[in-house]
Motif scaffolding. Structure first.
Motif, short mmCIF file in Angstrom:
data_model
loop_
_atom_site.label_atom_id
_atom_site.label_comp_id
_atom_site.label_asym_id
_atom_site.label_seq_id
_atom_site.Cartn_x
_atom_site.Cartn_y
_atom_site.Cartn_z
N LEU A 69 0.78 -1.36 -0.15
CA LEU A 69 -0.04 0.09 -0.08
C LEU A 69 0.87 1.21 -0.10
O LEU A 69 0.41 2.30 -0.42
N GLN A 70 2.14 1.23 0.32
CA GLN A 70 2.98 2.39 0.36
C GLN A 70 3.57 2.63 -1.10
O GLN A 70 4.22 3.73 -1.45
N VAL A 71 3.50 1.78 -1.82
CA VAL A 71 3.82 1.93 -3.30
C VAL A 71 2.56 2.43 -4.06
O VAL A 71 1.46 1.94 -3.91
N GLN A 72 2.81 3.67 -4.71
CA GLN A 72 1.85 4.11 -5.16
C GLN A 72 1.59 3.68 -6.64
O GLN A 72 1.67 2.65 -7.21
N ASP A 73 1.24 5.09 -7.60
CA ASP A 73 0.78 4.62 -9.05
C ASP A 73 2.09 4.95 -9.86
O ASP A 73 2.65 5.92 -9.91
N VAL A 74 1.90 4.20 -10.95
CA VAL A 74 2.75 4.06 -12.24
C VAL A 74 2.63 5.54 -13.04
O VAL A 74 3.44 6.20 -13.35
N VAL A 75 1.30 5.95 -13.24
CA VAL A 75 1.18 7.16 -13.96
C VAL A 75 0.01 8.06 -13.21
O VAL A 75 -0.87 7.53 -12.79
N VAL A 76 0.38 9.26 -12.95
CA VAL A 76 -0.63 10.18 -12.47
C VAL A 76 -0.79 11.51 -13.20
O VAL A 76 -0.05 12.13 -13.80
N MET A 77 -2.18 11.62 -13.46
CA MET A 77 -2.70 12.72 -14.54
C MET A 77 -3.25 13.55 -13.55
O MET A 77 -4.31 13.12 -13.09
N THR A 78 -3.14 14.98 -13.62
CA THR A 78 -3.81 15.88 -12.99
C THR A 78 -4.27 16.96 -13.82
O THR A 78 -4.82 18.04 -13.41
N GLY A 79 -3.81 16.98 -15.22
CA GLY A 79 -4.18 18.12 -15.95
C GLY A 79 -5.35 17.89 -16.78
O GLY A 79 -6.40 17.10 -16.52
N ILE A 80 -5.49 18.48 -18.17
CA ILE A 80 -6.70 18.33 -19.26
C ILE A 80 -6.16 17.84 -20.23
O ILE A 80 -4.91 18.03 -20.49
N ASN A 81 -7.10 17.53 -21.16
CA ASN A 81 -6.91 16.91 -22.42
C ASN A 81 -5.62 16.12 -22.54
O ASN A 81 -4.59 16.23 -23.19
N TRP A 82 -5.70 15.05 -21.82
CA TRP A 82 -4.49 13.99 -21.85
C TRP A 82 -4.90 12.73 -22.29
O TRP A 82 -6.08 12.43 -22.60
N GLU A 83 -3.74 11.96 -22.63
CA GLU A 83 -3.98 10.64 -23.27
C GLU A 83 -3.01 9.76 -22.93
O GLU A 83 -1.63 10.08 -22.85
N GLY A 93 1.76 -1.20 -7.35
CA GLY A 93 0.57 -0.63 -6.74
C GLY A 93 -0.47 -0.39 -7.66
O GLY A 93 -0.85 -1.10 -8.28
N GLY A 94 -0.76 1.04 -7.76
CA GLY A 94 -1.79 1.27 -8.67
C GLY A 94 -0.96 1.54 -9.90
O GLY A 94 -0.01 1.58 -10.16
N VAL A 95 -2.17 1.99 -11.07
CA VAL A 95 -1.40 2.02 -12.46
C VAL A 95 -1.69 3.56 -13.09
O VAL A 95 -0.99 4.17 -13.29
N VAL A 96 -2.92 3.81 -12.99
CA VAL A 96 -3.23 5.16 -13.56
C VAL A 96 -4.37 5.75 -12.53
O VAL A 96 -5.04 5.46 -12.04
N SER A 97 -3.71 7.08 -12.06
CA SER A 97 -4.51 7.74 -10.91
C SER A 97 -4.43 9.19 -11.26
O SER A 97 -3.82 9.80 -12.13
N SER A 98 -5.20 9.95 -10.45
CA SER A 98 -5.22 11.56 -10.43
C SER A 98 -4.49 12.03 -9.51
O SER A 98 -4.70 13.20 -9.00
N GLY A 99 -3.76 10.93 -8.51
CA GLY A 99 -2.84 11.86 -7.42
C GLY A 99 -3.25 12.39 -6.35
O GLY A 99 -2.67 13.21 -5.62
N GLY A 100 -4.60 11.87 -5.98
CA GLY A 100 -4.99 12.29 -4.59
C GLY A 100 -6.09 13.57 -4.82
O GLY A 100 -6.39 13.97 -5.90
N SER A 101 -6.62 13.78 -3.65
CA SER A 101 -7.98 14.70 -3.85
C SER A 101 -7.65 15.90 -3.71
O SER A 101 -8.47 16.99 -4.23
N ASN A 102 -6.57 16.63 -3.26
CA ASN A 102 -6.21 17.98 -3.19
C ASN A 102 -7.37 18.76 -2.65
O ASN A 102 -7.58 19.75 -2.95
N ASN A 103 -7.68 18.26 -1.46
CA ASN A 103 -8.93 19.08 -0.53
C ASN A 103 -10.02 19.40 -1.33
O ASN A 103 -10.56 20.41 -1.35
N GLY A 104 -10.45 18.14 -2.23
CA GLY A 104 -11.66 18.32 -2.96
C GLY A 104 -11.69 19.21 -4.25
O GLY A 104 -12.57 19.28 -4.84
N LYS A 105 -10.54 19.44 -4.81
CA LYS A 105 -10.52 20.28 -5.78
C LYS A 105 -9.45 19.56 -6.75
O LYS A 105 -8.91 20.24 -7.57
N GLY A 106 -9.18 18.38 -6.86
CA GLY A 106 -8.57 17.52 -7.47
C GLY A 106 -8.85 17.07 -8.69
O GLY A 106 -10.01 17.41 -9.16
#
Length: 467
Positions: A69-83, A93-106
């Motif tokens: 569980l301490q190993v996180q994600d291979v790919v983290v996408m936080t922007g727009i218009n991505w592929e 661990g995980g493979v594709v994520s958005s990297g966390g909630s950023n206090n509800g604004k992620g």
């Protein structure tokens, strides 16, 4: 400013502990990131023999003093218009994520995950606050004996919406709750009556739960959720069933909506309408996916206006609408007869209902009963009877909840070829079960006497009755 970049046609090996391998850039600053034809082998436990190691064969200069569980994600996408397309990605661990909630604004938006092989030791798709994105034509495989599943989530608030999950193969989810796709987690800012409405400005009778949560999911301090972009639901009374979106929260009782509510019963009436203000998870489509040797696809509360269409399951725990009543603290006017729990975990945030969900033309070719694998505190614990289409209640003592958490659910033209059935239980209200075909099973359509307004139409099943 925004950052645009990409990578393609390369192979990356990671053979020790890692946090992330590819991150698109500073949070929410990338526009147009692409990742194509990339192979990644990220094995944080490379050449480890785990607890079976002896002093004669340790891997030199490597200390495996971390958990999966301490190993996180291979790919983290936080922007727009991505592929991310045509890639072959393997992660401990995980493979594709958005990297966390950023206090509800992620989260991220306008993404494409297409034609990939994704092999995951933990989860594969961690879709925290994903918006307007497509996940299609992927082969998604659990790559460890404790691989868990995927989620569309609103940890710490915000919203996740308008995602299209289409024509993927999901296989081998055996770990944790086995949720091949779940909505996660509970959340809310206010449950109670309304004192006034003036156009799009709404004033609640009591203060919201203060926002004091930490950035991580499942924080134990029990503070409120940031719900900008979230929703307000009218749960009962005059105007029940209305849903509006939250544009702003300008004070502990003041909320700005995207458009005015129709008439509701304000505080002061004998039976005022109650509202829930909470994150938004909904308007997602799951179509033509195949699920093999996995747990449930489930709406674990806050499942709003979703479509599950023409999917195929083999040896899966089924599809579940599982609305949640989490009690409420601080007390509201409805709290007179309900003991309020201490604020901890995700409890105390009020109603997390499922509304207007449709399960249409899904097929279960091989059912089984290998689903009673969790505790009373975990998901899927009560789907252990082998039922493959279920509407039920969860949370804390749902029998005391003030209104239904599963409303306006449709199960239409679904086919169960063996060892399965349909179970309408808990607090389910206004449910249609139509055109169901069940073969080679001692289960049929089971309706608990705790439900209300369940309509059965033109079903071809072995038996129908109360459970």
């Amino acid at each position: 400013s925004s950052l645009t970049w990409g990578l393609s046609d390369m192979t990356i090996y990671v053979t020790s502990y890692y946090k992330n391998i590819i991150v698109d850039g500073p949070s929410h600053m990338t526009n147009g990131f692409t990742m194509k034809r990339v192979r990644i082998r990220a094995n944080a436990f490379f050449a480890s023999c785990g607890p079976y190691c002896t002093s004669e064969r340790p891997r030199a200069n490597i200390n495996f003093n971390f958990t999966q569980l301490q190993v996180q994600d291979v790919v983290v996408m936080t922007g727009i218009n991505w592929e991310v397309s045509d890639c072959d990605l393997f992660g401990s661990g995980g493979v594709v994520s958005s990297g966390g909630s950023n206090n509800g604004k992620g989260g991220n938006m306008y993404g494409l995950v297409s034609n990939n092989l994704l092999q995951h030791g933990g989860g594969a798709l961690e879709m925290d606050q994903w918006k307007q994105s497509i996940v299609e034509n992927n082969n998604i495989q659990g790559a460890s004996l404790i691989a868990f599943g995927n989620h569309i989530s609103t940890y710490n608030g915000g919203y996740a919406q308008n995602n299209y999950v289409h024509n993927n193969l999901f296989q081998n989810v055996w770990g944790e709750d086995r949720e091949v796709m779940t909505y996660d987690n509970a959340g809310g800012a206010y449950f109670g009556a309304v004192s006034s409405i003036n156009g799009t400005t709404l004033v609640t009778t009591h203060d919201r739960i203060p926002v004091n949560r930490s950035a991580g999911k499942n924080s134990a301090n029990g503070g409120g959720w940031i719900v900008i972009g979230g929703s307000i639901l009218v749960l009962n009374g005059t105007g029940a069933g209305q849903m509006r979106r939250i544009v702003n929260n300008t004070g502990p009782r003041t909320w700005i909506l995207d458009k005015p509510l129709d008439s509701i019963d304000l505080e002061g009436k004998d039976s005022p309408s109650f509202v829930q203000i909470l994150p938004f998870r909904g308007r997602n489509i799951f179509s033509q996916n195949s699920f093999e040797d996995v747990g449930a696809l489930q709406f674990y509360g806050i499942g709003l206006e979703n479509i599950v269409y023409n999917n195929t399951g083999n040896r899966m725990a089924g599809m579940v609408s599982w609305g949640q009543w989490r009690l409420y603290n601080p007390p509201s006017t409805i709290q007179k007869t309900i003991d309020s729990p201490p604020l901890k975990g995700e409890m105390g945030c009020g109603a997390n209902p499922n509304w207007r969900n449709e399960f249409i033309s899904n097929s279960f070719m091989e059912g089984n009963t290998v689903v009673d694998y969790n505790t009373l505190e975990g998901s899927n614990y009560n789907w252990g009877k082998g039922y493959l289409l279920t509407s039920g209640a969860g949370g804390v003592d749902w029998s005391q909840q003030p209104m239904s958490m599963n409303v306006w659910t449709i199960f239409r033209n679904n086919y169960i070829a063996s060892n399965g059935g349909v179970w309408i239980n808990g607090d389910s209200v206004n449910v249609v079960v139509e055109g169901t075909i069940i073969r080679n099973s001692n289960l049929g359509i089971c309706i608990d006497n705790t439900t209300n307004a369940v309509v059965l139409v033109n079903n071809d099943v072995p038996l129908v009755g109360q459970c």
